[in-house]
Design an enzyme around this catalytic site. Sequence first.
Site, short mmCIF file in Angstrom:
data_model
loop_
_atom_site.label_atom_id
_atom_site.label_comp_id
_atom_site.label_asym_id
_atom_site.label_seq_id
_atom_site.Cartn_x
_atom_site.Cartn_y
_atom_site.Cartn_z
N ASP A 1 -7.27 -43.86 10.82
CA ASP A 1 -8.16 -42.69 10.92
C ASP A 1 -7.55 -41.62 11.83
OD1 ASP A 1 -8.53 -44.54 13.10
OD2 ASP A 1 -10.22 -43.31 13.76
N GLU A 2 -8.06 -40.42 11.68
CA GLU A 2 -7.81 -39.30 12.61
C GLU A 2 -6.34 -39.20 13.01
OE1 GLU A 2 -12.18 -38.91 14.72
OE2 GLU A 2 -10.72 -40.27 15.64
N TRP B 1 -18.52 -47.49 20.28
CA TRP B 1 -17.37 -46.81 20.90
C TRP B 1 -17.70 -46.58 22.37
CZ3 TRP B 1 -13.36 -46.99 17.85
CH2 TRP B 1 -13.54 -46.98 16.46
N THR B 2 -16.68 -46.69 23.24
CA THR B 2 -17.00 -46.78 24.67
C THR B 2 -16.35 -45.69 25.53
OG1 THR B 2 -15.18 -48.36 25.06
CG2 THR B 2 -17.34 -49.27 24.50
#
EC number: 3.2.1.52
Length: 555
Positions: free
Chosen positions: A343-344, A485-486
């Site tokens: 991704d991305e 997500w952190t």
Amino acid sequence: MQNIRTIRYCFILFLSVLVSCKGQTDKLNDNCPLIPKPLSVDMQPGEFTFGDSVVIELKTDDEEIKRAANFLKTFVEQTGSCKAQIGTGEEARNKIVFTVCDTIAHDEAYRLDVSPRTVTIASKGGAGAFYAVQTLRQLLPAECEKKICDENVILQVPCVNIYDEPRFKHRGFMLDVARHYFPLDFIKKNIDIMTLYKLNVLHLHLTDDQGWRIEIKSHPRLTSVGAWRKQSIAGHKNDVPRKYDGKPHGGYYTQDELREIVEYAHERFIEVIPEIEMPGHTQSILAAYPQLACFHKNYEVSCDWGVHKEVLCTKEGSFKLLEDVLSEVFEIFPSKYIHIGGDECPKDRWSECPVCQRNIKRLGLKDEHELQSYFIKRMEEFVNAHDRQIIGWDEILEGGIAPNAVVMSWRGEAGGIKAAKMNHSVIMTPRDFCYLDYYQSEDRDNEPLAIYGYLPLDSVYSYNPTEKLTSEQGRYILGIQGNLWTEYIATPEHAEYMAYPRAIALAEVGWSRQEQKDFTDFIYRLTIQSKRLDSLNVNYAKHFLFSVKNKNDKL
């Protein structure tokens, strides 16, 4: 006048039936406040009491069913109120019997029959037996979740006949340990909560721009350099000016520690899927091995959140390092799937890079998107050669999807729908329903800082992964997954607050039939279940409790 009387009589009769049905539903939920909701529940009179001892009888040599039985034995004995013996139960006053049932076809299905003297668990194999144990566990008093419960607590469950099986086979939870490192004990605690609600896949996001968290012995700089960043953003990344906390952050898991997690999860019928990001989200690799970038210079493990332009170059050295990494990953994780990100990946550097441009020309590719497709397909070939399959985020569809890839659809459902129509397996995890780092209340002033968005519990619960697909296309949906997500979550307590109870809602989405779902009913059961979460010392968000209280006040 006669017609009016008739209408009035019918209306009163309708209300009576409605009240009666509600009463029966409330009674069922009081006695069986189960999450996820089973396929079939038939209450019977009486109770099964464990007493000070109970016999667990195995009418099978199946090793996985023995594993489920041993879990039950350990759970019962940890209460300090009952001894559990695995053996024959012919003379036992009360017993729990595990048996194989040939008429149960689904691998994860079970039948749980509770009578005053006997609990019978029937299944095809270990997974179904284990999920029956979790159902039995939820029927016991919530205090049993404590390591040693109060001596006045009676280990007793209602008599009931339950048949159950899951809607989807992939019921996942992703924990991002790259943006912030989390200790082993927290990962195990999270596995325990997943176990209770029949989630069966733990996806560990192990690498990203901000940190590399897995020991790779052939490339030690990935952890000696890539696991540590100088500082983290203080506040939100959109704050002007952007501020930092000035505190170094890092850590990584040794291979033995990761094997320990895998084994702990395996004992609870949970598969651990590792994610190694490529070709983007790799600045932690470039900090350790800058020669793998398009332009060789000094890189740092990123201290910023977001999408980064620095990505792996498509030179041979990058593939060699990733193959070395995956070779060690295969030895740690026996999972069928390996997540390789995808991704991305901005194409800025590739468009400027002589090596990448030569590769585009040499391979007869149209553009950088097809170059990424080549990258993913090449890594898939390596993974497939080791009898594994890849999962990738939905960007792997761009430029042409790898032949055997599973698509994890996150930017919405469009990628998953497209992949399903192409006969590719799909895991649905659209951010509008499954991103657990979003705010869960509109009162942001009284909520911890989050990335953005708003995803309340009812929205999570409302999700139907196959709603926009035909029945044939829906067969390609393996299941769903909640993602935590952190970037803005640095402690276990904060992680629990963001994950639960929304991950519990997703557990029911993944397990129960769509036509069974009812949010009011779910909240009723969740309110009762909250006592169990309290016993497990889970720092869950309590918005739903206040909403129930307010509704009751109005009534």
